[in-house]
Enzyme design. Structure first.
Site, PDB file in Angstrom:
ATOM      1  N   TYR A  58       0.805  -1.228  -0.220  1.00 31.96           N
ATOM      2  CA  TYR A  58       0.162  -0.315   0.314  1.00 31.96           C
ATOM      3  C   TYR A  58       0.864   1.165  -0.093  1.00 31.96           C
ATOM      4  O   TYR A  58       0.214   2.470   0.132  1.00 31.96           O
ATOM      5  CB  TYR A  58      -0.761   0.082   1.113  1.00 31.96           C
ATOM      6  CG  TYR A  58      -1.780  -1.062   1.472  1.00 31.96           C
ATOM      7  CD1 TYR A  58      -2.515  -2.236   0.274  1.00 31.96           C
ATOM      8  CD2 TYR A  58      -2.702  -1.293   2.219  1.00 31.96           C
ATOM      9  CE1 TYR A  58      -3.161  -2.762   0.054  1.00 31.96           C
ATOM     10  CE2 TYR A  58      -3.320  -2.810   3.339  1.00 31.96           C
ATOM     11  CZ  TYR A  58      -3.641  -2.897   2.141  1.00 31.96           C
ATOM     12  OH  TYR A  58      -4.355  -4.483   1.809  1.00 31.96           O
ATOM     13  N   HIS A 123      -0.164 -12.020   2.554  1.00 27.35           N
ATOM     14  CA  HIS A 123      -0.843 -11.236   2.250  1.00 27.35           C
ATOM     15  C   HIS A 123      -1.772 -11.194   0.765  1.00 27.35           C
ATOM     16  O   HIS A 123      -1.156 -11.692  -0.089  1.00 27.35           O
ATOM     17  CB  HIS A 123      -0.165  -9.705   1.421  1.00 27.35           C
ATOM     18  CG  HIS A 123      -1.298  -8.451   1.139  1.00 27.35           C
ATOM     19  ND1 HIS A 123      -0.932  -7.175   0.764  1.00 27.35           N
ATOM     20  CD2 HIS A 123      -2.403  -8.139   1.354  1.00 27.35           C
ATOM     21  CE1 HIS A 123      -1.499  -6.502   0.504  1.00 27.35           C
ATOM     22  NE2 HIS A 123      -2.848  -7.185   0.855  1.00 27.35           N
TER      23      HIS A 123
END
Length: 318
Positions: A58, A123
């Site tokens: 991110y 993730h």
């Protein structure tokens, strides 16, 4: 802000969590400054949010680190690292080895400016990638925990590509996961039976993503998704307003908007511990937190949503 216990972790967390990803990435995606994004995180903390989620992918870990400086011990930080080598397909099989994973996780700690991460996730794992995670990367997580660098293990699904939750269904047959992150919303509530039932039985903490996203963010986007579902025969849209399919959720005694209804739908789902909300605006943050503080939707509206979308599992709502 209401709080709950995050499953077997025993952590006391706010029912609203600030997400550092999504379309906004704390405002970075919209061209806002680092300082602006830090202010958004601090506004969430001031409002009683103590759960912050971010990830290496991110590029918001530095923002979170700056925002929690001076109050780190009062915040539960969730961060994540992908399982394939940087620059390769996230859906592929060019996996990081355990020793590489441990080394790269040091970067998460450095960017966050902390000596430990409360929940560290593998993730965006696909179903075909899970066996490698269990056999090769869980030892890396154990090593990080032994070093005091992480406290609890987490696992996040790639909901856009796996809206049926096949990966998490397999993962929850094992007993190594303290927390999972799953997609769940009004137009694909399939996690209710496929994920949340198991997390409740195993006392696994559950983070909810995709509560709103694109499909529930505007009447036009909702109409497009509903039209696609109807064309495929997955829902009966004959009783819906084609231009505003979820307009029946708006009105006195129900909700001020579909977005508010969407957050309240997730907030009061049994087994949903933390509902993540992403934003790059302090004002928008306040609206989302107010929605998450609202009561359950009326029972008749929940029943109608179940009749309409209870069998849908083909879309994420992104």
């Amino acid at each position: 802000m209401d709080v709950t216990t995050l499953g077997r972790t025993g952590l006391s967390v706010s029912i609203a969590g600030l997400g550092g990803g999504g379309h906004s990435r704390l405002g970075l995606s919209h061209g806002h400054s680092f300082e602006h994004s830090v202010a958004v995180v601090r506004a969430a903390l001031d409002a009683g949010v103590n759960f912050i989620d971010t990830a290496a992918a991110y590029h918001t870990e530095e923002i979170v680190g700056a925002a929690v400086k001076g109050c780190r011990d009062a915040v539960v930080i969730s961060s994540k690292l992908g399982i394939v080598r940087p620059g390769t397909s996230a859906l592929g099989e060019d996996y990081l080895r355990a020793e590489e994973y441990v080394r790269l996780a040091e970067g998460n700690l450095t960017r966050l400016g902390t000596d430990h991460i409360d929940i560290f996730h593998l993730h965006g794992v696909m179903p075909q990638q899970y066996a490698y995670c269990r056999e090769e990367l869980v030892p890396a997580l154990i090593r990080l925990r032994e070093q005091g660098k992480i406290r609890f293990f987490g696992l996040t699904e790639r909901f856009i590509h796996d809206p049926q939750h096949r990966m998490l269904q397999a993962a929850l047959q094992d007993d190594c996961w303290d927390v999972v992150m799953t997609g769940f919303n009004m137009i694909n509530p399939s996690a209710r039976s496929r994920v949340l039932q198991a997390t409740r039985e195993k006392n696994v903490g559950t983070l909810i993503m995709f509560a709103v996203r694109r499909a529930l963010g505007s009447a036009n986007a909702t109409a497009e998704i509903v039209g696609e579902l109807a064309a495929r025969g997955e829902i009966d849209a004959s009783a819906l307003d084609a231009g505003n399919p979820l307009g029946f959720l708006e009105g006195p005694g129900i909700a001020a908007s579909v977005i508010e209804a969407a957050y309240r739908f997730c907030r009061h789902e049994a087994g949903a511990d933390v509902v993540l909300t992403g934003t790059g605006s302090v004002g928008h943050l306040a609206e989302n937190l107010a929605a998450l503080s609202g009561p359950p939707l009326p029972a008749e509206k929940l029943d109608r949503l179940e009749r309409l979308f209870g069998q849908v599992d083909s879309v994420s709502g992104n």
